[in-house]
Design a protein around this motif. Structure first.
Motif, PDB file in Angstrom:
ATOM      1  N   ILE A   7      41.874  25.427  37.275  1.00 20.25           N
ATOM      2  CA  ILE A   7      42.338  26.792  37.489  1.00 20.25           C
ATOM      3  C   ILE A   7      41.687  27.742  36.494  1.00 20.25           C
ATOM      4  CG2 ILE A   7      44.370  28.291  37.557  1.00 20.25           C
ATOM      5  CD1 ILE A   7      44.223  26.054  39.652  1.00 20.25           C
ATOM      6  N   ALA A  11      39.221  30.813  37.326  1.00 14.04           N
ATOM      7  CA  ALA A  11      39.631  32.184  37.002  1.00 14.04           C
ATOM      8  C   ALA A  11      38.813  32.748  35.846  1.00 14.04           C
ATOM      9  CB  ALA A  11      41.127  32.201  36.662  1.00 14.04           C
ATOM     10  N   ALA A  18      45.452  30.353  31.205  1.00 11.56           N
ATOM     11  CA  ALA A  18      45.906  29.996  32.546  1.00 11.56           C
ATOM     12  C   ALA A  18      47.362  29.542  32.500  1.00 11.56           C
ATOM     13  CB  ALA A  18      45.027  28.891  33.119  1.00 11.56           C
ATOM     14  N   VAL A  32      43.998  39.463  34.854  1.00 13.04           N
ATOM     15  CA  VAL A  32      43.872  38.025  34.611  1.00 13.04           C
ATOM     16  C   VAL A  32      44.970  37.259  35.339  1.00 13.04           C
ATOM     17  CG1 VAL A  32      44.116  36.232  32.869  1.00 13.04           C
ATOM     18  CG2 VAL A  32      42.638  38.194  32.438  1.00 13.04           C
ATOM     19  N   ARG A  33      46.168  37.786  35.249  1.00  9.07           N
ATOM     20  CA  ARG A  33      47.285  37.112  35.894  1.00  9.07           C
ATOM     21  C   ARG A  33      46.995  36.946  37.390  1.00  9.07           C
ATOM     22  NH1 ARG A  33      51.543  40.577  36.124  1.00  9.07           N
ATOM     23  NH2 ARG A  33      51.102  41.033  33.939  1.00  9.07           N
ATOM     24  N   GLN A  34      46.496  38.010  37.948  1.00  8.99           N
ATOM     25  CA  GLN A  34      46.082  38.022  39.346  1.00  8.99           C
ATOM     26  C   GLN A  34      45.084  36.901  39.657  1.00  8.99           C
ATOM     27  OE1 GLN A  34      47.310  39.160  42.024  1.00  8.99           O
ATOM     28  NE2 GLN A  34      46.581  41.274  42.138  1.00  8.99           N
ATOM     29  N   ARG A  35      43.996  36.881  38.874  1.00  6.57           N
ATOM     30  CA  ARG A  35      42.929  35.904  39.113  1.00  6.57           C
ATOM     31  C   ARG A  35      43.454  34.482  39.010  1.00  6.57           C
ATOM     32  NH1 ARG A  35      39.270  38.579  35.499  1.00  6.57           N
ATOM     33  NH2 ARG A  35      39.111  36.664  34.265  1.00  6.57           N
ATOM     34  N   VAL A  36      44.293  34.253  37.990  1.00  5.41           N
ATOM     35  CA  VAL A  36      44.824  32.906  37.792  1.00  5.41           C
ATOM     36  C   VAL A  36      45.713  32.507  38.967  1.00  5.41           C
ATOM     37  CG1 VAL A  36      46.374  31.509  36.378  1.00  5.41           C
ATOM     38  CG2 VAL A  36      44.668  32.978  35.282  1.00  5.41           C
ATOM     39  N   GLU A  38      45.677  33.552  41.951  1.00  3.76           N
ATOM     40  CA  GLU A  38      44.869  33.322  43.143  1.00  3.76           C
ATOM     41  C   GLU A  38      44.171  31.969  43.095  1.00  3.76           C
ATOM     42  OE1 GLU A  38      41.641  35.979  45.626  1.00  3.76           O
ATOM     43  OE2 GLU A  38      43.406  36.810  44.594  1.00  3.76           O
ATOM     44  N   ALA A  39      43.602  31.676  41.931  1.00  2.00           N
ATOM     45  CA  ALA A  39      42.934  30.381  41.781  1.00  2.00           C
ATOM     46  C   ALA A  39      43.917  29.244  42.028  1.00  2.00           C
ATOM     47  CB  ALA A  39      42.327  30.273  40.384  1.00  2.00           C
TER      48      ALA A  39
END
Lengths: 352, 352
Positions: A7, A11, A18, A32-36, A38-39
DNA sequence: CTGAAAGCGCTTACAG
DNA sequence: CTGAAAGCGCTTACAG
């Protein structure tokens, strides 16, 4: 398997970031929270329970120690189990079910290996071999069933004494003067099933206080033996006008026995049982009874257990709970005034 | 807590040596083995289950997914559960009990977080929502109950078709020509409880083949409804001489119904049920029945599951098992030749 | 026959 | 707001 490292890589952040983004345990930039997130979603990430348990010392599992004895009524146990399991899940815990005969050994295994965060003991006996082990275990424990020594554990049980008094008083108010009590098998008592004599003693004492003649016996846990016992009792005490049952098997057998003797409640005989409403509905028991609320007891035990698990100060400091559930009568119309000329065998004589 | 490091220190060896000495996975001098064993015993060492699971990827826990539906007979489920749990323990596994309503979600949770090494699904439906998830899970699974699609899993079930034919043939051999079949509630069928119509279809077909008149209905799962249904059926088909029950609640209700109508088996009516011997003993069911062997099915499922868990090659390669248990009749004397003038309502008329 | 080390997959102080 | 690192307690190749 996909780990938090995967993850993090996907991300473009560190593993710790993460982890924090997922747990929300420290502030993370929205992006960042978003990307994590999503991953994690895309890769189908689920934290490894063992790894998490190792890192946090929390398994999010509680142990459920059931005990099935040959001479006890197994279906009743199921309701306690479901009360525990459903409540545990509601609070975020899974349930490790232990049914092996040697409960003490099982308890040691699951507590000392840290498989569970806490333990619920079902069907606790007067001098339960599991209790010393539980007291020395690092996890808290909650009991369903009242042992002789309650120290160091939270205890939940039905108030069998009050139930016994309630049965007698209800019958007394209706002017019954001669009662029969059928308890669980004597083996259960010998094994330390205190609930049997707690109710029975209360019935005996209250009957004496009320000037009621009482015949108390232990019934079997199986058909057709318990049915025969009921017949024998009614034969032996033809002038008894009320029947008290602290024995599920006897309650289940009684409708046939009454049919066979041509008896009707409350016309010929008043009856009070002690079992759960679920049990009554499943087996169509038309008897006024005292609700034993097994699911509620299981639920209360788990809630208290989880309290101890999550609040460190509740661990040893906070005084231990002893909660006895007040009995309530569920009126199903099987009690009334005694017949003018009580004889619960006359009709049988007529048929045969 | 005492760790393997403590043991190693106390025994004056390295942690790896301590580990090997305890597991016996490589040869260790008798003296060192002795010292390590003693240290472990003295300090009361038990390996941390989470740490071991992390290192070995084995939890030694199997998941047990039970499902309780309002319209099914709960006590029957308990026997499957005990068959699973007892066998698992015998093979060295603990049992994680999952009772939550959303079985698919629960299955995902415990498999993807690696809480379990394998999974037993109880009460599997024709088109079970848990199956796709189980197939894509990394752990093997065994089912109790036959789904429409058996691919990728080991399946164990009772042979309900054979049971239906056995019921009919037994009655046919005794010269019955008009039968009633009471199945589980229709809701169970609608939810995908294939076992209901598997037995029913077989009964219908076999009855046709044998030239037997058959009235098949769905019964309720509760008292007193199912009792009323039985009464209504006997009223509606006064010349039926045989009753087939694929419904535990109906079986439990039947003794009272027969009493109320003054009927006796097999004199007035022949009866065959389908339930476990345990169930029969608990509720004193005096009917010849087909043993459904829930504990045995649970046991077989676990044994096969553990085979898959421990033998890597059995993982995907080995063909999957579909095992249907051959039904056996337990004769309790409730079947016989039909009465000369069949009428299962006459006595009732006489009484009322 | 034994030891030092890596690694299982997380979480969480410690630093910045 | 983020990262590098240590640590949870085991097991098991890798070296000797």
């Amino acid at each position: 398997m996909v780990t938090i490292g995967d993850i993090a890589r996907a991300a473009g952040v560190s593993r710790s970031t993460a982890s924090y983004a997922l747990s929300g345990k420290r502030s993370i930039s929205a992006e960042v929270r978003q990307r994590v997130a999503e991953a994690a979603r895309e890769l189908g990430y689920t934290p490894n329970a063992g790894a998490r348990a190792l890192a946090t010392s929390e398994t999010m599992v509680i142990g459920l120690l059931a005990q099935f004895h040959e001479d006890e009524f197994a279906p009743a146990m199921l309701q306690y189990m479901l009360g525990v399991s459903d409540t545990a899940r509601e609070l975020g815990y899974d349930t490790l079910l232990v049914t092996e005969a040697d409960g003490a050994r099982a308890l040691r295994r699951i507590t000392s290996s840290r498989m569970v965060d806490g333990v619920v003991l079902l069907n606790v006996a007067q001098d339960d071999a599991r209790l010393p082990l539980l007291r020395s275990a690092p996890q808290p424990g909650a009991l369903v069933g009242l042992p002789g020594d309650c120290s160091g554990v939270d205890v939940f049980d039905f108030d069998f004494e009050a139930a016994g008094r309630l049965m007698v008083d209800h019958m007394h108010r209706l002017q019954h003067r001669k009662l029969i009590l059928v308890s669980q098998p004597e083996h259960v008592v010998q094994r330390g099933g205190a609930y049997v004599w707690r109710l029975q003693n209360a019935v005996v004492e209250q009957a004496r206080a009320r000037g009621i003649e009482l015949h108390a016996v232990f019934g079997e846990s199986r058909q057709p033996e318990v049915g025969r016992t009921l017949h024998a009792l009614l034969d032996a005490h033809p002038t008894a006008t009320g029947l008290l049952l602290n024995n599920e098997a006897a309650a289940a057998a009684l409708p046939s026995v009454l049919h066979a003797r041509g008896l009707e409640t409350p016309r010929d005989l008043s009856v009070i049982g002690r079992y759960s409403d679920e049990f009554a509905r499943t087996f169509s028991l038309p008897f006024t009874s005292i609700e034993s609320a097994p699911d509620l007891l299981g639920e209360m035990a788990v809630r208290q257990l989880v309290r101890r698990i999550v609040t460190p100060q509740a661990r040893g400091d906070e005084p231990h709970v002893l909660r006895l559930l007040t009995p309530e009568l569920v009126d199903r119309g099987s009690t009334g005034l005694p017949p003018a000329t009580p004889s619960n065998t006359c009709v049988q004589g007529g048929i045969q």
